[in-house]
Motif scaffolding. Structure first.
Motif, mmCIF file in Angstrom:
data_model
loop_
_atom_site.group_PDB
_atom_site.id
_atom_site.type_symbol
_atom_site.label_atom_id
_atom_site.label_comp_id
_atom_site.label_asym_id
_atom_site.label_seq_id
_atom_site.Cartn_x
_atom_site.Cartn_y
_atom_site.Cartn_z
ATOM 1 N N THR A 294 0.853 -1.184 0.000
ATOM 2 C CA THR A 294 0.000 0.000 0.000
ATOM 3 C C THR A 294 0.888 1.233 0.000
ATOM 4 O O THR A 294 1.749 1.387 0.876
ATOM 5 N N ILE A 295 0.684 2.093 -0.992
ATOM 6 C CA ILE A 295 1.434 3.349 -1.119
ATOM 7 C C ILE A 295 0.396 4.459 -1.096
ATOM 8 O O ILE A 295 -0.376 4.602 -2.052
ATOM 9 N N SER A 296 0.334 5.229 -0.024
ATOM 10 C CA SER A 296 -0.766 6.178 0.102
ATOM 11 C C SER A 296 -0.330 7.450 0.824
ATOM 12 O O SER A 296 0.578 7.446 1.656
ATOM 13 N N HIS A 297 -0.993 8.562 0.450
ATOM 14 C CA HIS A 297 -0.845 9.860 1.108
ATOM 15 C C HIS A 297 0.602 10.349 1.121
ATOM 16 O O HIS A 297 1.073 10.926 2.103
ATOM 17 N N ASN A 298 1.305 10.109 0.035
ATOM 18 C CA ASN A 298 2.678 10.601 -0.120
ATOM 19 C C ASN A 298 2.732 11.750 -1.119
ATOM 20 O O ASN A 298 1.905 11.826 -2.035
ATOM 21 N N ILE A 299 3.714 12.630 -0.969
ATOM 22 C CA ILE A 299 4.116 13.554 -2.024
ATOM 23 C C ILE A 299 5.345 12.943 -2.687
ATOM 24 O O ILE A 299 6.359 12.688 -2.030
#
Length: 531
Positions: A294-299
């Motif tokens: 899960t790759i989430s809410h990153n800049i």
């Protein structure tokens, strides 16, 4: 009533070796005794290592539950090993005194000036783990690579990617890196700042930078030979080759696939100043052997053509050296991210084209903003999605895609992609829209590369409706830009009067969720500060 044995004492490691004890005051002993009437057996001590003290001895003598406190602002030079110890309590290595950064916040180079510093004198790790090491916590420390030669290969090595770690029982586990400043030398860099060849490991609140090499891939974080789970949260991650990567070297443990990986709330970025330097630049995020990610809410930002074409995110399965036919990328969710300032968006590879591998499958890219994916600004071809080599079960849904200069939205090559769902996205067609090798844009490509695909409820501005399936929208570029609250400043929420509101196949607004379309919270470190 059961009483507990206590070790409420401070152990001081003298310069040159040897230990001294600081026993608690009577009042403290009485208070602790009252607590112990109700407590289970407990043993904990603080081992103070002053400037010039023997950190090796402290690591050897520490017991589960202990804290090793290093002197504020002092430097400890060496190659230190976290030994294997029995017990389920964490041993913490930290800087003595009050926290310079509060829990759940992110370290900065400015705050790190007060931390204890551990520096490698050579190309070996400043901290590594022994086989089977467990329950170690590194908090509020600065870890430095060497400033000589080509720098340190791996500054912090949690586990080993080599043949000495060829069974799961040897893998270090239950490791935490919390609010640390980990960096290579500003002039020579480091090949890898953190190696995650471990299990049950968390890296959080840390600032990881100057992970860079010339002529070699370098990463802020990379994992090859550890099963996970891994949590990477609220960090600044800076690497020239790939900022964060899993896979890329054949695991020594048979059938191992790094799994249960969460990459959340990070700033994943390259300094734009590197465009004028010689560091080998490739990608921002890459999965070559990974499962349940899960790759989430990153800049995720700043990538340009250099060592490769400038694509920001790669899900490209690789049996890197021919010894990992089980390698696979599957069950990946990429959502609520801002991916910006890159020469391309995503590249998804179905099978390794060099050695046998398993098929990439079950990839979901949902509710993201892709902004300034631009061939003129960053090189490459500006495509948002490259689908190559026959991956399957790919869902691309509710993304807002901003490309002022690009070849198109989707480029396909190689075997067909089965199970493609491309829905509720908003983008400009640019030159070719949805395009496959040796085929014309639109229906010809879709029938050749994406049989039985679901392509509906998308906005493809300036596209030719005759070339695409029904149920999609084809406004002009001017109409496209007018749908957003502030296209020029990056606020991609829809205006209240937009016809795209609640127009999705699921009844939601077209494009990314308003939460991400408004832009993730502005991070003061979005442009890399100078230490």
């Amino acid at each position: 009533m059961r009483r507990c044995r206590t070790r409420m004492q401070r152990v001081r490691v003298r310069p040159g070796g040897g230990l001294s004890l600081r026993r608690p005051r009577p009042a403290a002993k009485a208070a602790l005794a009252a607590i112990c009437l109700w407590a289970s057996p407990l043993s904990a001590a603080t081992i103070v290592v002053p400037a010039g003290g023997d950190l090796h001895m402290a690591l050897t003598n520490a017991r589960p539950g202990d804290t090793i406190a290093l002197a504020r602002g002092e430097t400890y030079v060496g190659n230190f090993t976290l030994p294997q110890k029995d017990g389920a309590q964490y041993i913490t290595i930290t800087t003595e005194g009050p926290d310079t950064v509060a829990e759940n916040e992110r370290m900065t180079p400015e705050a790190a000036r007060q931390l204890a510093k551990l520096r490698s004198p050579n190309n070996q790790s400043v901290i590594q783990t022994a086989s089977g090491a467990q329950h170690w916590r590194l908090a509020l420390l600065e870890l430095q690579g060497a400033a000589s030669g080509s720098g340190t290969d791996q500054i912090l090595a949690l586990g080993s990617s080599g043949p000495s770690q060829n069974a799961v029982a040897q893998v270090p586990r239950d490791l935490v890196v919390d609010r640390c400043y980990i960096h290579g030398d500003s002039l020579v860099g480091a090949k890898r700042c953190v190696a995650l060849d471990s299990a049950a490991t968390t890296v959080t609140g840390s600032y990881i930078s100057d992970c860079k090499r010339i002529g070699q891939d370098a990463q802020a974080i990379a994992g090859f030979n550890g099963p996970g789970p891994f949590t990477v949260s609220n960090n600044y991650l800076e690497g020239s080759g790939e900022n964060i990567m899993f896979g890329g070297a054949d695991p020594a443990i048979p059938n191992l696939v790094p799994a249960d990986i969460r990459i959340t709330g990070n700033l994943i970025s390259k300094p734009v100043s590197w465009r004028n330097e010689r560091w080998t630049v490739k990608n921002l995020v890459e999965l070559k052997n990974a499962r349940r990610v899960t790759i989430s809410h990153n800049i995720i930002q700043f990538n340009w053509s250099g060592g490769q074409s400038g694509v920001g995110v790669l899900f490209t399965v690789r049996n890197q050296d021919g010894g990992c036919p089980w390698c696979q990328v599957e069950d990946v969710v990429f959502e609520y991210n801002l991916l910006q300032h890159a020469g391309g968006g995503f590249s998804i590879l179905g099978f390794d084209d060099n050695h046998p591998s398993q098929q990439t499958r079950n990839i979901t890219i949902r509710n993201n903003v892709l902004a300034d994916i631009d061939e003129k600004n960053w090189g490459g071809n500006g495509y948002a999605f490259l689908l190559v080599g026959g991956a399957r079960d790919i869902t691309i849904d509710h993304n807002t895609i901003v490309q002022e200069h690009a070849h198109g939205v989707v480029l396909a090559d190689g075997p067909r992609v089965l199970g493609l769902s491309f829905t509720n996205n908003v983008a400009r067609h640019n030159d070719y829209g949805i395009m496959g090798s040796d085929h014309s844009p639109g229906a010809d490509t879709i029938s050749a590369y994406f049989p039985a695909a679901e392509i509906v409820a998308n906005v493809i501005a300036d596209g030719d409706p005759a070339r695409y399936p029904r149920g999609n929208r084809f406004p002009s570029s001017a109409e496209f830009r007018a749908q957003f609250v502030s296209y020029e400043t990056g606020d991609y929420r829809l205006v209240p009067t937009s016809a795209w509101k609640r127009a999705g196949s699921d009844g939601e607004d077209l494009g990314a969720s308003p939460v991400i379309a408004a832009g993730l919270p502005k991070d003061p470190r979005s442009s890399r500060p100078q230490p």
